[in-house]
Design an enzyme around this catalytic site. Sequence first.
Site, PDB file in Angstrom:
ATOM      1  CB  THR A  37      -1.397   0.270   1.314  1.00  0.00           C
ATOM      2  OG1 THR A  37       0.254   0.548   2.172  1.00  0.00           O
ATOM      3  CG2 THR A  37      -1.379  -1.042   1.275  1.00  0.00           C
ATOM      4  N   GLY A  39       3.089   4.066   0.542  1.00  0.00           N
ATOM      5  CA  GLY A  39       3.630   5.015   0.858  1.00  0.00           C
ATOM      6  C   GLY A  39       5.094   3.610   0.602  1.00  0.00           C
ATOM      7  CE  LYS A  69      -3.104   3.089   3.874  1.00  0.00           C
ATOM      8  NZ  LYS A  69      -3.448   4.718   4.371  1.00  0.00           N
ATOM      9  CE  LYS A 140      -9.978 -16.236  14.249  1.00  0.00           C
ATOM     10  NZ  LYS A 140     -11.122 -15.200  14.527  1.00  0.00           N
ATOM     11  NE  ARG A 214      17.817  -1.445  40.751  1.00  0.00           N
ATOM     12  CZ  ARG A 214      17.236  -0.972  41.362  1.00  0.00           C
ATOM     13  NH1 ARG A 214      16.678   0.474  41.805  1.00  0.00           N
ATOM     14  NH2 ARG A 214      16.386  -1.223  42.304  1.00  0.00           N
ATOM     15  CG  HIS A 269       6.237  -6.839  49.995  1.00  0.00           C
ATOM     16  ND1 HIS A 269       7.175  -6.646  48.640  1.00  0.00           N
ATOM     17  CD2 HIS A 269       7.247  -6.724  50.690  1.00  0.00           C
ATOM     18  CE1 HIS A 269       8.189  -7.539  49.500  1.00  0.00           C
ATOM     19  NE2 HIS A 269       8.653  -7.250  50.480  1.00  0.00           N
ATOM     20  CD  GLU A 321      14.931  -0.989  47.774  1.00  0.00           C
ATOM     21  OE1 GLU A 321      15.794  -0.983  46.643  1.00  0.00           O
ATOM     22  OE2 GLU A 321      13.769  -1.170  47.413  1.00  0.00           O
ATOM     23  NE  ARG A 428     -13.411  -8.543  56.344  1.00  0.00           N
ATOM     24  CZ  ARG A 428     -12.663  -7.847  55.074  1.00  0.00           C
ATOM     25  NH1 ARG A 428     -11.861  -7.509  55.600  1.00  0.00           N
ATOM     26  NH2 ARG A 428     -12.818  -8.330  53.492  1.00  0.00           N
ATOM     27  CG  PHE A 456     -19.953  -7.099  55.002  1.00  0.00           C
ATOM     28  CD1 PHE A 456     -20.244  -8.522  54.968  1.00  0.00           C
ATOM     29  CD2 PHE A 456     -20.778  -6.787  53.777  1.00  0.00           C
ATOM     30  CE1 PHE A 456     -20.028  -9.212  54.312  1.00  0.00           C
ATOM     31  CE2 PHE A 456     -21.307  -7.738  52.963  1.00  0.00           C
ATOM     32  CZ  PHE A 456     -20.724  -8.668  53.203  1.00  0.00           C
ATOM     33  NE  ARG A 503     -16.284  -3.952  48.531  1.00  0.00           N
ATOM     34  CZ  ARG A 503     -16.704  -5.252  47.236  1.00  0.00           C
ATOM     35  NH1 ARG A 503     -17.833  -5.997  47.680  1.00  0.00           N
ATOM     36  NH2 ARG A 503     -16.885  -4.266  46.614  1.00  0.00           N
TER      37      ARG A 503
END
Length: 507
Positions: A37, A39, A69, A140, A214, A269, A321, A428, A456, A503
């Site tokens: 196509t 270019g 196209k 695919k 890093r 964390h 850190e 919990r 809850f 919540r």
Amino acid sequence: MNKLKKIKTALISVYYKDGLDEIVTLLFQNGVKIYSTGGTQNFIEKLSIPVTPIEELTNYPAILDGRVKTLHPKIFGAILAVKDNELHQAELQKYEIPEIDLVIVDLYPFEETVASGASSEEIIEKIDIGGVSLIRAAAKNHIDVAIISSKQQYAELLSILKENDCNTTLENRLQFALEAFEVTSYYDKIISDYFIKSESQTPPLPEMIEKQLRYGENPHQKAGFIGDFDLYFEQLNGKDISYNNILDIDAAVSLISEFDETTCAILKHNNACGIASRETLVEAWKSALAGDPASAYGGIVISNINVDEIAAQEIDKIFFEIIIAPSYTEEALKILKNKKNRIILIQKLNKISNTTFRDALNGFLIQQRDLKIETFEDFNSVTKTVPSANEVEDLIFANKVVKHSKSNAIVLAKEKQLIGSGVGQTSRVDALKQAILKAQLYDFELNGAVMASDAFFPFVDCAEIAAEVGITAIVQPGGSIRDKETIDFCNDKNIAMVFTGIRHFKH
């Protein structure tokens, strides 16, 4: 996995053409029919290599200034037809559609266009439609079609074609398909980023740049950051930032944004292992550290006020850190910079985006950020015993911390200090037991402490355990079908409990 597929036809439509000439020449030398196509077609013709314009296959011109196209049934039929499917092959013959064995696409440079400061009209025009569709279709049908989805793969394709006499293996095609879906996923993400940030208007849209990190979650994983890190932070000291550092920084600034009074937090964390609000920063630091001094080692420290020399001397006594603050005194910086790898950040902006998104199932989840901050006015006292003024302050404090803790989460607090938390538990009850063990490990007096839950209580068991250790006030969303059992128990034990109706799951 080595099912060879001879390349007889190829569709090539690329933006960047560097390195394409060798591939096109090799295809021509092996008798491959090439469709192309715009270019790319002109580029191939200048190499004196025969090329068939897409228009000759579709019998339809490019329209709408080139926006359309390749979006045509003959193109996608040629790519998606299954070689071993008789019905597919019969339809190809009926509609005079050739099979395409190789698709080479390099998408419009959307990210570079945004970074260049182009107008919104220019940026919109660089959203590739046909190219993405070609990539997905070929990926695919990788059983029969090889898909090259980026200029970075040109050299690899050339090597494969030379080694295999212009054949590809199923293993080759599968790997190219995997990379293709990663390309389209990333492409959709940066477009989504652009629209989300354009919609917000505050802060101003930063350039979409990639900050090389890093490493990723682990040292063997490469990683980068898309966004303008320098718009929000100034790094004064330390090593390059890693993927995990970015996540911890994000968690830290989100948590500290909840507090107006002098507060210091320590995170590991993405969870607070220590946080306290006090009159001075050094007092807040000492109280935050006392919450879990073992976990604090190697963590990230954040303050919402200027770091002075007195606080810096105390903070410098343990290894961590990263430290983040809005400012530092010169004396504090001299102390903190003694560790050359310690990352020292000035937080220049504290604007939190109102939208979050993350990848899942090769797509993206987008949601409004949880910006709800409960105050005393949001508390609905459901027990005969109402919380005291001090307990209300601690309940508000604990509820802010639990909101920023991984679910399932329980937070125990006393005198605006985190004294124990259980995070990321599947039960919990386990979260509460973990929080109690933490508090007891560091000799905190639980009698008179408060408890916050991010969701809850489905049963009365958490209230029973809390009562055993002396907890006197609880904040939770409410909404369980067994709320009355928990309320009745708290009434019996003279425990104050408030519902918020909100919540705060954090997954």
